[in-house]
Structures are given as C-alpha cells and as structure tokens.
Design a protein around this motif. Structure first.
Motif, mmCIF file in Angstrom:
data_model
loop_
_atom_site.group_PDB
_atom_site.id
_atom_site.type_symbol
_atom_site.label_atom_id
_atom_site.label_comp_id
_atom_site.label_asym_id
_atom_site.label_seq_id
_atom_site.Cartn_x
_atom_site.Cartn_y
_atom_site.Cartn_z
ATOM 1 N N PHE A 295 1.111 -1.369 -0.069
ATOM 2 C CA PHE A 295 -0.009 -0.059 0.191
ATOM 3 C C PHE A 295 0.983 1.169 -0.240
ATOM 4 C CE2 PHE A 295 -3.282 2.926 2.037
ATOM 5 C CZ PHE A 295 -4.278 2.612 1.255
ATOM 6 N N ILE A 296 1.729 1.111 1.210
ATOM 7 C CA ILE A 296 2.725 2.905 0.925
ATOM 8 C C ILE A 296 3.275 2.844 -0.146
ATOM 9 C CG2 ILE A 296 4.360 3.330 2.237
ATOM 10 C CD1 ILE A 296 3.884 2.252 4.648
ATOM 11 N N THR A 297 4.296 1.405 -1.095
ATOM 12 C CA THR A 297 5.128 1.629 -2.132
ATOM 13 C C THR A 297 3.813 2.137 -3.331
ATOM 14 O OG1 THR A 297 6.455 -0.105 -0.983
ATOM 15 C CG2 THR A 297 6.018 0.533 -3.481
ATOM 16 N N SER A 298 2.782 1.821 -3.725
ATOM 17 C CA SER A 298 1.904 2.325 -4.309
ATOM 18 C C SER A 298 2.003 3.802 -4.141
ATOM 19 C CB SER A 298 0.793 1.565 -4.434
ATOM 20 O OG SER A 298 -0.311 2.219 -3.466
ATOM 21 N N PHE A 299 2.256 4.208 -2.945
ATOM 22 C CA PHE A 299 2.064 6.130 -3.340
ATOM 23 C C PHE A 299 3.379 6.824 -3.791
ATOM 24 C CE2 PHE A 299 -1.345 5.234 -0.731
ATOM 25 C CZ PHE A 299 -2.762 5.458 -0.703
ATOM 26 N N MET A 300 4.706 6.462 -2.860
ATOM 27 C CA MET A 300 5.883 6.501 -3.375
ATOM 28 C C MET A 300 5.878 6.410 -4.852
ATOM 29 S SD MET A 300 6.540 7.439 -0.174
ATOM 30 C CE MET A 300 8.474 7.374 -0.511
ATOM 31 N N ASN A 301 5.553 4.923 -5.354
ATOM 32 C CA ASN A 301 6.431 5.069 -7.131
ATOM 33 C C ASN A 301 5.145 5.728 -7.357
ATOM 34 O OD1 ASN A 301 8.183 3.032 -5.607
ATOM 35 N ND2 ASN A 301 6.496 1.268 -6.138
ATOM 36 N N ALA A 302 3.996 6.169 -7.227
ATOM 37 C CA ALA A 302 3.503 6.744 -8.196
ATOM 38 C C ALA A 302 3.370 8.480 -8.166
ATOM 39 C CB ALA A 302 1.537 6.527 -7.567
ATOM 40 N N ASP A 303 4.228 8.681 -6.733
ATOM 41 C CA ASP A 303 5.106 10.196 -6.216
ATOM 42 C C ASP A 303 3.418 10.866 -6.327
ATOM 43 O OD1 ASP A 303 7.260 11.740 -6.627
ATOM 44 O OD2 ASP A 303 6.287 13.239 -7.766
ATOM 45 N N LYS A 304 2.518 10.157 -5.183
ATOM 46 C CA LYS A 304 1.565 10.905 -4.618
ATOM 47 C C LYS A 304 1.931 11.009 -3.305
ATOM 48 C CE LYS A 304 -2.113 8.242 -7.040
ATOM 49 N NZ LYS A 304 -3.436 6.967 -6.477
#
Length: 195
Positions: free
Chosen positions: A99-108
């Motif tokens: 979950f956290i990595t999805s935000f970090m990778n998408a630069d959200k």
C-alpha cells in the motif's frame, strides 16, 4: 491556513492500526474534512480501530476499508499518523508495504507523522530520501540510507515528514494542508495537460 484552499474531490487514506496516536489523527481529520476531502481509514483491524492518547487507550474509529483489499490507486494522498503500537501491528502484514509503496512509486503526496517514518524504512521506501522524525530513529534512518533532516516539517518531493509533538502539531497540520493543496493543484495541472 487559508480557508479558500480546498481539497474537494480528493480521496485521502489514513493508514493506521490499534494504538495509533489519536491526537495526530483527530487534528488531521478535522483539517482535511474542513477542506472538503474524502477520508478513509485503512487498517488491518476489522470494524473499529482504537487510538492511543499517550497514557491510555482512547476512542474507537470506524475502519472504512481493510488494508488487505485497499489499493493505493484508489487514493490521491496518504497520511501515516504516529503511534508505535500501530507501526508494529502494520508491519505484521505484507499489505502495508504494498500500500505505501504504491503511493511512493506514483509520486503521490504522503504525510508522515513522527515515528511513522519507521514504516518508510521497514517498507524499503526510505533510502536516499530526506526524512525527519523523532531523534530515537536517527541511527536506524542513517543505516537505511536516509538523508536525515533536523527540521520539521521536512519536504522531499511528494514526501512530508517531521517529529510531531503537542507543541508543533498545529503548525505541522497547517503545513500538511498547504502541501496537499499545492500537490493537488499540480495533479490537476498534469491532468489538464494530458487532456
């Protein structure tokens, strides 16, 4: 904080588990809801999740979605409140890293309160980042390849972090709101250019 700023139409996830630091969540919730944002509490706990007020258990909060089924793609921004009990419980499931990595990778935009910076290290999202947090995390952060910063709040692209306490929580929340609004506007600009 400028009341004209708005996060209407923005979906924000608060990732927490039993033992999250309740003052962080209530202050963030109040400011985000007043700005028109839609908030969802994401948790590995089912039904209700229990806050911690510093010396004892606090209030129960309704969980909006189970962490096991939540997708970062469904949210625009992420808030990681403090609370060591919450951090420890969140790390018992691989869904936290996903979950956290999805935000970090998408630069959200991600706002990290206090010891929640520990989650960035334990989910492999900290190396090479400028991060601030409690001094107790300093050694671990340096070993993880973090560019440790002393100032609160600390900004690194779409990541905001800091050592949040009762003394500076209001200022941190104000900075978080400005940060989210400015990143929300950048997202709108990108969408307009793409169209």
């Amino acid at each position: 904080m400028n009341n004209n700023k708005s996060l209407s139409g923005t979906k924000i996830a608060l990732l927490l588990a039993n033992g999250f630091y309740e003052p962080d969540v209530t202050a963030a919730q109040r400011a985000l809801l007043e700005s028109g944002a839609t908030l969802h509490i994401i948790s590995p706990d089912q039904g209700l999740v229990n806050g911690w007020t510093g010396e004892s258990w606090g209030h129960h909060f309704m969980v909006d979605q189970s962490l096991s089924t939540a997708l970062g793609a469904d949210y625009d921004m992420l808030v990681l409140p403090g609370g060591q009990r919450s951090m420890d419980k969140l790390m018992l499931t691989a869904h936290t890293k996903r979950f956290i990595t999805s935000f970090m990778n998408a630069d959200k935009p991600v706002a990290v309160f206090g010891e929640a910076a520990d989650l960035l290290v334990r989910t492999d999202n900290a190396k090479g980042r400028k991060i601030s947090g409690p001094v107790a995390l300093f050694d671990m952060m340096i070993q993880a390849g973090v560019e440790w910063q002393d100032e609160t709040p600390c900004f690194d692209g779409a990541l905001m972090s800091g050592d949040v306490s009762d003394d500076n929580r209001a200022a941190f929340i104000t900075a978080m709101m400005d940060f989210f609004v400015s990143h929300g506007q950048q997202g709108d600009d990108k969408a307009e250019k793409a169209a």
